[in-house]
Motif scaffolding. Structure first.
Motif, PDB file in Angstrom:
ATOM      1  N   GLY A 380       0.631  -1.372   0.026  1.00  0.00           N
ATOM      2  CA  GLY A 380      -0.286  -0.468  -0.138  1.00  0.00           C
ATOM      3  C   GLY A 380       0.087   1.380   0.112  1.00  0.00           C
ATOM      4  N   ILE A 381       0.494   2.513  -0.658  1.00  0.00           N
ATOM      5  CA  ILE A 381       1.378   3.786  -0.268  1.00  0.00           C
ATOM      6  C   ILE A 381       0.145   5.122  -0.333  1.00  0.00           C
ATOM      7  N   ASP A 382       0.561   4.944   0.734  1.00  0.00           N
ATOM      8  CA  ASP A 382      -0.254   6.656   0.890  1.00  0.00           C
ATOM      9  C   ASP A 382      -0.378   7.856   0.264  1.00  0.00           C
ATOM     10  N   PRO A 383      -1.572   7.824  -0.724  1.00  0.00           N
ATOM     11  CA  PRO A 383      -2.032   8.958  -1.195  1.00  0.00           C
ATOM     12  C   PRO A 383      -1.361  10.031  -1.086  1.00  0.00           C
ATOM     13  N   LYS A 384      -0.883  10.614  -0.051  1.00  0.00           N
ATOM     14  CA  LYS A 384      -0.275  12.342   0.068  1.00  0.00           C
ATOM     15  C   LYS A 384       1.353  12.008  -0.287  1.00  0.00           C
ATOM     16  N   THR A 385       1.224  10.786   1.360  1.00  0.00           N
ATOM     17  CA  THR A 385       2.889  11.122   1.471  1.00  0.00           C
ATOM     18  C   THR A 385       3.266   9.989   0.497  1.00  0.00           C
ATOM     19  N   LYS A 386       3.033   9.564   0.247  1.00  0.00           N
ATOM     20  CA  LYS A 386       4.286   8.190  -0.490  1.00  0.00           C
ATOM     21  C   LYS A 386       4.257   7.375  -0.462  1.00  0.00           C
ATOM     22  N   LYS A 387       4.073   7.269   0.550  1.00  0.00           N
ATOM     23  CA  LYS A 387       5.095   5.959   1.610  1.00  0.00           C
ATOM     24  C   LYS A 387       4.361   4.910   1.691  1.00  0.00           C
ATOM     25  N   TRP A 388       5.081   4.100   2.168  1.00  0.00           N
ATOM     26  CA  TRP A 388       4.777   2.590   1.914  1.00  0.00           C
ATOM     27  C   TRP A 388       4.203   2.254   3.071  1.00  0.00           C
ATOM     28  N   LEU A 389       3.202   1.946   3.029  1.00  0.00           N
ATOM     29  CA  LEU A 389       2.164   0.983   4.574  1.00  0.00           C
ATOM     30  C   LEU A 389       2.206  -0.466   4.688  1.00  0.00           C
ATOM     31  N   PRO A 390       1.784  -0.406   6.344  1.00  0.00           N
ATOM     32  CA  PRO A 390       2.268  -2.312   6.576  1.00  0.00           C
ATOM     33  C   PRO A 390       0.817  -2.270   5.741  1.00  0.00           C
ATOM     34  N   PHE A 391       0.961  -4.147   5.588  1.00  0.00           N
ATOM     35  CA  PHE A 391       0.167  -5.072   4.598  1.00  0.00           C
ATOM     36  C   PHE A 391      -1.504  -4.852   5.147  1.00  0.00           C
ATOM     37  N   GLN A 392      -1.386  -4.517   6.365  1.00  0.00           N
ATOM     38  CA  GLN A 392      -2.958  -3.868   7.435  1.00  0.00           C
ATOM     39  C   GLN A 392      -4.089  -3.461   6.665  1.00  0.00           C
ATOM     40  N   ASN A 393      -3.181  -1.872   5.831  1.00  0.00           N
ATOM     41  CA  ASN A 393      -3.700  -0.854   5.145  1.00  0.00           C
ATOM     42  C   ASN A 393      -4.175  -1.439   4.529  1.00  0.00           C
ATOM     43  N   ILE A 394      -3.695  -2.316   3.713  1.00  0.00           N
ATOM     44  CA  ILE A 394      -4.672  -2.868   1.964  1.00  0.00           C
ATOM     45  C   ILE A 394      -5.291  -4.221   2.314  1.00  0.00           C
ATOM     46  N   SER A 395      -5.211  -5.297   3.269  1.00  0.00           N
ATOM     47  CA  SER A 395      -5.786  -6.030   3.289  1.00  0.00           C
ATOM     48  C   SER A 395      -6.884  -5.814   3.019  1.00  0.00           C
ATOM     49  N   GLN A 396      -7.628  -4.923   3.276  1.00  0.00           N
ATOM     50  CA  GLN A 396      -9.242  -4.638   3.483  1.00  0.00           C
ATOM     51  C   GLN A 396      -9.398  -4.643   1.253  1.00  0.00           C
ATOM     52  N   ARG A 397      -8.545  -4.498   1.200  1.00  0.00           N
ATOM     53  CA  ARG A 397      -9.179  -4.428  -0.296  1.00  0.00           C
ATOM     54  C   ARG A 397      -9.127  -5.559  -0.949  1.00  0.00           C
ATOM     55  N   ILE A 398      -8.455  -6.698  -0.555  1.00  0.00           N
ATOM     56  CA  ILE A 398      -8.913  -8.041  -0.799  1.00  0.00           C
ATOM     57  C   ILE A 398     -10.173  -8.633  -0.802  1.00  0.00           C
ATOM     58  N   LYS A 399     -10.352  -8.405   0.201  1.00  0.00           N
ATOM     59  CA  LYS A 399     -11.767  -8.637   0.144  1.00  0.00           C
ATOM     60  C   LYS A 399     -12.799  -7.787  -0.625  1.00  0.00           C
ATOM     61  N   ARG A 400     -13.201  -7.170  -1.186  1.00  0.00           N
ATOM     62  CA  ARG A 400     -13.634  -6.134  -1.382  1.00  0.00           C
ATOM     63  C   ARG A 400     -14.408  -6.752  -2.742  1.00  0.00           C
ATOM     64  N   MET A 407     -11.890   2.330  -4.322  1.00  0.00           N
ATOM     65  CA  MET A 407     -10.445   1.726  -3.223  1.00  0.00           C
ATOM     66  C   MET A 407      -9.331   2.258  -4.053  1.00  0.00           C
ATOM     67  N   THR A 408      -9.071   1.656  -4.963  1.00  0.00           N
ATOM     68  CA  THR A 408      -7.950   2.470  -6.063  1.00  0.00           C
ATOM     69  C   THR A 408      -7.584   3.588  -5.177  1.00  0.00           C
ATOM     70  N   LYS A 409      -8.434   4.846  -5.344  1.00  0.00           N
ATOM     71  CA  LYS A 409      -8.421   5.785  -5.000  1.00  0.00           C
ATOM     72  C   LYS A 409      -7.598   6.024  -4.291  1.00  0.00           C
ATOM     73  N   GLU A 410      -8.676   6.032  -2.608  1.00  0.00           N
ATOM     74  CA  GLU A 410      -8.452   5.871  -1.525  1.00  0.00           C
ATOM     75  C   GLU A 410      -7.151   4.886  -0.821  1.00  0.00           C
ATOM     76  N   ILE A 411      -6.767   3.635  -1.133  1.00  0.00           N
ATOM     77  CA  ILE A 411      -5.632   2.939  -1.360  1.00  0.00           C
ATOM     78  C   ILE A 411      -5.318   2.611  -2.205  1.00  0.00           C
ATOM     79  N   PRO A 412      -3.930   2.785  -2.860  1.00  0.00           N
ATOM     80  CA  PRO A 412      -3.278   2.979  -3.927  1.00  0.00           C
ATOM     81  C   PRO A 412      -2.453   2.119  -3.926  1.00  0.00           C
ATOM     82  N   VAL A 413      -2.205   1.328  -4.504  1.00  0.00           N
ATOM     83  CA  VAL A 413      -0.954   0.099  -4.109  1.00  0.00           C
ATOM     84  C   VAL A 413      -0.169  -0.110  -5.158  1.00  0.00           C
TER      85      VAL A 413
END
Ligand code: AMP
Length: 639
Positions: A380-400, A407-413
């Protein structure tokens, strides 16, 4: 084939815990199964309705089965639920209910495996209005034709918990035992009943004692047709079907020949992800047929897994020097298949193409090859800071399932690629890692924050490796992977061709404040323990743990914990119990995560019981402050 024949094997499998005996029973079943039913029986013996690459699910909840049982037996659903709570196994409940009913009515037709699989598969296909009623009808149809024991296993199959311990490894071995001639020295012919047995003291059929050395000599003289081979390679060219046994020049070659057959079957399983097809091919087309089972773009293959190394020195000693170090990104693994269309699969072979249109798009535009199977890690990439995010932040995209575009905008990967399995119609799993990986540099056009080839360093220097490891952690990665440059890709196994190095986390001492009574074989034990840290004099939940506890033997056992905790139960609701916080356990874990589920606000990833802290009172459980501090120290997450 009648379903009752399969049920007989289920029953026998349930009675033994010994792997060789289980394998023997499965092999016997496969051998007597007619070719037409072989795929089905091979799947059902493991409790599966579809091969493991197939995503379809039965979609049958316990509630629905309760309803079907109630309608079939004429007994109130509530009463069935009570029975279930006391026995802990809905399969056994079904057996009892059908037994009572059978005393009154004789069923008209006998169930076949074909009928069972047909109804089970139909369950997965139903959608739309009236689905529940149609599902009920399909289940009722099976239950009302079933004998009591058949009902037990139908219900267990529906629930996805067969509980007979037929692991994939046993089925693989059974395929070899069933469809290839026995290799003398690995197998013996029982002199009394003439059945072939693996090396064991007593014949599994007639109980006759088998004397090793003596048996080899006698077995060699058996009346069938013997194939004499010099090396395992001879197995490829002969039609093994024409022989009753295989004889090698010495024991070492016998073992090698046996392992060769096992490997041929395992590779076919890894590539096809289909035990049924593998069994059928072994039976009808032999070794040659198995060797031609090919990778198919669009059918996911089991991923290669990695062992853990203690530190970088240990890592080099396992994989050799020089080695390739790569960032160990903290995301999830993706296997990308491209032919005409692109498909994305997780490490557990789930198809997640729909959930990641952004990845499909970026891959389509920036990877230049006609077709391929490649692997990488999505982060996951923080959309503002472009920092890498831990897995937890993108896990919700797998089940969505909905709102995917937003979601692709809110939680870019971002996708970081690290291996190639197939390229331009060529299977390259047997090529050295450095060659496979070189393909990535040829075909991938990196796009900042969206697509890259995993950051890597090839080195023999521990100093350089240390610096790279430090850099990896500072960037928010989990650690590094250290990979052998010449290794092949070994699907499905945890081989030492690559190892992971991650910082070890300090363990936590946590109080047990709740648990759940187990089910089935574990019904008499407490399991799944709720653990808590302290804030002032309050205990706050931080997760549940069941790993690290054994059924018997040394270390922490379920019996031991159950005995210690039983007197401390203060409340019980269904199978769940609340426990007075008196017992502390030391818990190991891979990571601390933020969590809205637990009252502490944190959860442990992969918790495991290390030991019971007899020496410490529960009051001295680790504090929420400590949990917070460790959370912040993880992977340079310090602000
Ligand atoms: P673990 O899940 O702890 O066994 O670690 C292995 C997992 O790390 C793989 O299955 C991948 O999902 C992930 N991973 C992250 N970066 C890499 C990489 N550079 N190479 C291989 N696997 C990686």
């Amino acid at each position: 084939m009648l379903y009752s024949e399969l049920v007989n094997t289920y029953q026998e499998l349930e009675k033994t815990t010994k792997r060789l005996e289980k394998t023997y029973l499965i092999a016997k079943l496969l051998k007597k199964t007619n070719t037409e039913d072989l795929e089905t029986v091979t799947l059902l013996v493991q409790g599966n309705v579809f091969p493991s690459y197939d995503q379809r699910e039965l979609g049958v909840a316990a509630r629905l089965i309760l309803k079907a049982l109630s309608q079939t037996s004429g007994i109130e659903q509530r009463k069935i639920e009570d029975k279930w709570a006391s026995i802990g196994d809905l399969g056994k409940v079904a057996e009892e209910l059908i037994a009572k009913k059978k005393q009154m009515i004789l069923s008209k037709e006998e169930l076949t495996v074909k009928k069972v699989i047909t109804n089970l598969r139909k369950l997965a296909e139903l959608t739309g209005a009236g689905t529940v009623e149609r599902k009920l009808q399909l289940i009722r149809e099976l239950l009302s034709s079933a004998q009591p024991l058949e009902a037990k296993y139908i219900v267990r199959t529906l629930l996805g918990e067969l509980r007979i311990g037929a692991a994939e490894g046993s089925i693989r071995d059974a395929i070899v035992w069933a469809f290839f001639p026995p290799i003398i020295g690995i197998f013996f012919q029982c002199q009394k009943c003439k059945n072939w047995m693996p090396k064991m003291q007593k014949c599994l059929e007639c109980g006759n004692k088998i004397d090793d050395k003596f048996a080899i000599e006698i077995t060699k003289k058996h009346t069938g047709k013997i194939l004499k081979i010099k090396s395992k390679k001879d197995l490829e060219n002969k039609n093994l079907k024409n022989y009753d046994s295989i004889l090698t020049e010495d024991e070492k070659t016998a073992r090698e020949a046996y392992n060769y057959l096992i490997n041929v079957v395992q590779t076919a399983i890894n590539l096809s992800n289909d035990l049924g097809i593998t069994a059928l091919t072994a039976k009808t087309k032999g070794v040659k047929g198995l060797l031609t089972i090919a990778l198919k773009i669009g059918v996911p293959i089991k991923v290669m897994l990695f062992q853990k190394a203690k530190d970088l020195e240990d890592a080099f000693s396992i994989v050799g020097k020089p080695a390739e170090l790569e960032y160990k990104y903290d995301g999830f693994r993706l296997q990308i298949h491209k032919n005409k269309e692109i498909k994305l699969f997780t490490r557990r072979l789930e198809d997640v193409t729909k959930q990641f249109p952004d990845i499909v798009d970026i891959v389509k535009k920036n990877i230049k090859a006609n077709n391929y199977i490649i692997e990488g890690e999505v982060i996951g990439i923080d959309p503002k800071t472009k920092k890498w995010l831990p897995f937890q932040n993108i896990s919700q995209r797998i089940k969505r399932k909905y709102g995917i575009k937003e979601m692709t905008k809110e939680i870019p990967v971002m996708l970081n690629l690290f291996d190639v399995i197939m390229i331009n119609n060529k299977n390259i799993i047997k090529e050295p890692f450095k060659k496979r990986r070189a393909w990535l540099d040829k075909i991938v056009k990196p796009v900042p924050n969206k697509l890259a080839v995993a950051k890597a360093l090839i080195t023999s220097s521990e100093k350089e490796a240390e610096a790279f490891y430090k850099e990896a952690l500072e960037k928010g990665n989990e650690g590094v992977m250290v990979k052998n440059l010449d290794a092949v890709y070994e699907p499905g196994s945890r081989v030492g061709y690559g190892v992971k190095v991650k910082p070890t986390m300090e363990t936590l001492d946590l109080a047990i404040i709740g648990a759940e009574w187990g089910t089935g074989k574990r019904a008499k034990w407490l399991s799944s323990f709720t653990i808590a840290c302290k804030k002032g004099d309050k205990f706050l939940e931080i997760g549940k743990v069941g790993t690290g506890i054994k059924e018997k033997g040394a270390g922490v056992t379920f019996t031991q914990l159950t005995e210690m905790l039983k007197p401390l139960i203060i409340k019980q609701k269904g199978r769940e119990v609340t426990i007075k916080p008196k017992i502390l356990i030391e818990v190991d874990y891979e990571e601390i995560q933020r969590s809205p589920t637990y009252s502490s606000g944190f959860a442990l990833r992969f918790p495991r019981v290390v030991k019971i802290r007899y020496d410490k009172p529960a009051d001295e459980a680790d504090s929420l402050e400590k949990v917070k501090r460790l959370y912040e120290q993880q992977r340079g997450r310090k602000k």
